[in-house]
Design an enzyme around this catalytic site. Structure first.
Site, PDB file in Angstrom:
ATOM      1  N   HIS A  14      -2.994  -1.833   3.979  1.00 29.56           N
ATOM      2  CA  HIS A  14      -3.232  -3.065   3.225  1.00 29.56           C
ATOM      3  C   HIS A  14      -2.034  -3.414   2.348  1.00 29.56           C
ATOM      4  O   HIS A  14      -1.054  -2.676   2.269  1.00 29.56           O
ATOM      5  CB  HIS A  14      -4.463  -2.888   2.316  1.00 29.56           C
ATOM      6  CG  HIS A  14      -5.761  -2.896   3.040  1.00 29.56           C
ATOM      7  ND1 HIS A  14      -6.568  -4.008   3.114  1.00 29.56           N
ATOM      8  CD2 HIS A  14      -6.413  -1.911   3.706  1.00 29.56           C
ATOM      9  CE1 HIS A  14      -7.662  -3.711   3.818  1.00 29.56           C
ATOM     10  NE2 HIS A  14      -7.582  -2.445   4.186  1.00 29.56           N
ATOM     11  N   GLU A  41      -1.961   1.052   0.197  1.00 30.27           N
ATOM     12  CA  GLU A  41      -1.612  -0.255  -0.355  1.00 30.27           C
ATOM     13  C   GLU A  41      -0.112  -0.355  -0.611  1.00 30.27           C
ATOM     14  O   GLU A  41       0.498   0.574  -1.139  1.00 30.27           O
ATOM     15  CB  GLU A  41      -2.358  -0.493  -1.677  1.00 30.27           C
ATOM     16  CG  GLU A  41      -3.873  -0.472  -1.555  1.00 30.27           C
ATOM     17  CD  GLU A  41      -4.458  -1.786  -1.069  1.00 30.27           C
ATOM     18  OE1 GLU A  41      -3.684  -2.730  -0.811  1.00 30.27           O
ATOM     19  OE2 GLU A  41      -5.696  -1.864  -0.949  1.00 30.27           O
ATOM     20  N   GLU A  89      -2.045  -9.975   4.366  1.00 33.61           N
ATOM     21  CA  GLU A  89      -1.328  -8.747   3.996  1.00 33.61           C
ATOM     22  C   GLU A  89      -0.433  -8.344   5.164  1.00 33.61           C
ATOM     23  O   GLU A  89      -0.634  -7.322   5.817  1.00 33.61           O
ATOM     24  CB  GLU A  89      -2.332  -7.676   3.596  1.00 33.61           C
ATOM     25  CG  GLU A  89      -3.125  -8.086   2.353  1.00 33.61           C
ATOM     26  CD  GLU A  89      -4.351  -7.232   2.060  1.00 33.61           C
ATOM     27  OE1 GLU A  89      -4.491  -6.141   2.668  1.00 33.61           O
ATOM     28  OE2 GLU A  89      -5.176  -7.658   1.229  1.00 33.61           O
ATOM     29  N   HIS A  94      -7.165  -7.769   6.162  1.00 30.40           N
ATOM     30  CA  HIS A  94      -6.898  -8.978   5.382  1.00 30.40           C
ATOM     31  C   HIS A  94      -5.621  -9.606   5.950  1.00 30.40           C
ATOM     32  O   HIS A  94      -4.539  -9.053   5.787  1.00 30.40           O
ATOM     33  CB  HIS A  94      -6.738  -8.626   3.909  1.00 30.40           C
ATOM     34  CG  HIS A  94      -7.965  -8.022   3.312  1.00 30.40           C
ATOM     35  ND1 HIS A  94      -7.921  -7.015   2.368  1.00 30.40           N
ATOM     36  CD2 HIS A  94      -9.286  -8.267   3.545  1.00 30.40           C
ATOM     37  CE1 HIS A  94      -9.154  -6.674   2.036  1.00 30.40           C
ATOM     38  NE2 HIS A  94      -9.989  -7.420   2.739  1.00 30.40           N
TER      39      HIS A  94
END
Length: 375
Positions: free
Chosen positions: A259, A335, A169, A166
């Site tokens: 991410h 994350e 990010e 993504h």
């Protein structure tokens, strides 16, 4: 006053910029999809004026809950970024800031430009320990580069790290920068111990097209790459297709997919509990990895994160699930927050590039702790 976005990752829609106390903006969606949340723009001609910038369509963002307790970032030189007062009320995101210079940049998170990406590749290759390979081209013809670090012996454990599926990010590539700097340091004992046993395969940016375009989640064809892993195609998701082919060639013993999360203000991991082959061995490796990561970095925690998938209910189009099942290996999505880490808050900077970089360094200690048990 003037607002511009004609630079790498620039993205915003300007409605009205006449009144510094009521600058009207909109989030610009990804070029071929409806995802919207990333913004990055330059404001000129407003030194010492109290600027109030309203994103009028913030409620239609991909993750509107991401605006709660969120603070935008600003910079005068695009190297030093700091948080500025931001609020979300009645569906409108408002940034209020008095710039001290005539030129100032605002962004959703500290950017990581394509030039930085190319410099990262060059620095890694210059270490003498790293080989750069071109796996193929993106939809728009940019290079999909793989860094290989290690002896590449058949007996080596194969550690794969991918980042920025993504593109918005950006903390993911900051993380890789930190991991690479430590891994390529010949004086670092952890790095030396790792490279005695493992070969690392690292893709610092899975989505160069989306990164340059200023997309939040998709590539130039509108594909969310982290939903393409079961059946990628060269036409729609070549980035995943070529990386997956290389994985099938090398094998994978440990996989980390890096991410950022818009909503949750913590650093956490998500594993493969929902894949068909999940078992006690993988569960034990997960626990060992998380314990070692927490010991290596107080920024990491395991209390807050995503709900675990029920057995057999994993989304197999996602990288971590597909890789974990295909290779029966330890696989994690890592994350980091767009906001701040609520466990160790920093009012001036929030979560940022440097903290992401330090987390990447610490991740090597967690990898070393599980290496003897990976096979």
């Amino acid at each position: 006053m003037k607002i511009s976005t004609q630079f790498d990752a620039g993205a915003v829609t300007v409605i009205d910029v006449e009144n510094p106390a009521d600058i009207r903006l909109q989030l610009r969606p990804d070029n071929a999809s409806d995802f919207a949340q990333w913004f990055y723009f330059r404001l000129q001609g407003a030194a010492y004026q109290n600027c109030v910038m309203h994103f009028e369509n913030a409620a239609s963002a991909a993750y509107p809950a991401g605006w709660e307790d969120y603070q935008a970032v600003a910079s005068y030189d695009r190297q030093n970024w700091f948080r500025v007062p931001t609020r979300y009320e009645n569906g409108v995101l408002t940034i209020e800031h008095t710039p001290l210079s005539n030129s100032v940049y605002y962004a959703y998170f500290e950017p990581y430009s394509y030039e930085q990406h190319l410099n990262l590749l060059g620095d890694a290759q210059g270490s003498g320990l790293c080989q750069i390979d071109d796996l193929g081209s993106t939809v728009e013809g940019r290079d999909i580069n793989l860094l290989t670090i290690g002896n590449q012996a058949a007996s080596d454990l194969k550690v794969w790290v991918t980042a920025r599926q993504h593109p918005g990010e950006t903390m993911a590539e900051w993380f890789v920068e930190g991991l690479l700097a430590r891994l390529l340091d010949p004086q670092d004992p952890t790095a030396r111990a790792l490279l005695d046993q493992a070969t690392f395969y690292i893709v610092p940016n899975m989505n160069p097209d989306g990164s340059v375009r200023g997309n939040l989640r998709t590539n130039a064809a509108g594909a969310n790459l982290n939903r393409e892993w079961q059946n990628p195609t060269v036409a729609r998701s070549p980035e995943v297709y070529y990386v997956r082919e290389k994985m099938l060639e090398t094998g994978v013993d440990l996989f980390l997919d890096i991410h950022g999360d818009e909503t949750i203000p913590f650093v956490f991991v998500a594993g493969t509990e929902g894949v068909p082959s999940y078992n006690g061995r993988i569960a034990e490796l997960e626990t060992r990895f998380k314990n070692a990561f927490a010991a290596a970095s107080p920024d990491f925690q395991d209390e807050h994160g995503y709900a675990k998938d029920a057995p057999g209910q994993a989304n197999m189009t996602m990288a971590t699930a597909w890789v974990g099942e295909q290779f029966k290996c330890l696989a994690y999505t890592l994350e980091m927050p767009f906001k701040d880490n609520d466990n160790l808050p920093d009012d001036d900077f929030g979560w940022n590039g440097q903290r992401s970089l330090r987390l990447g360094e610490a991740a090597l200690s967690a990898i070393l702790s599980v290496l003897p048990q990976l096979r």
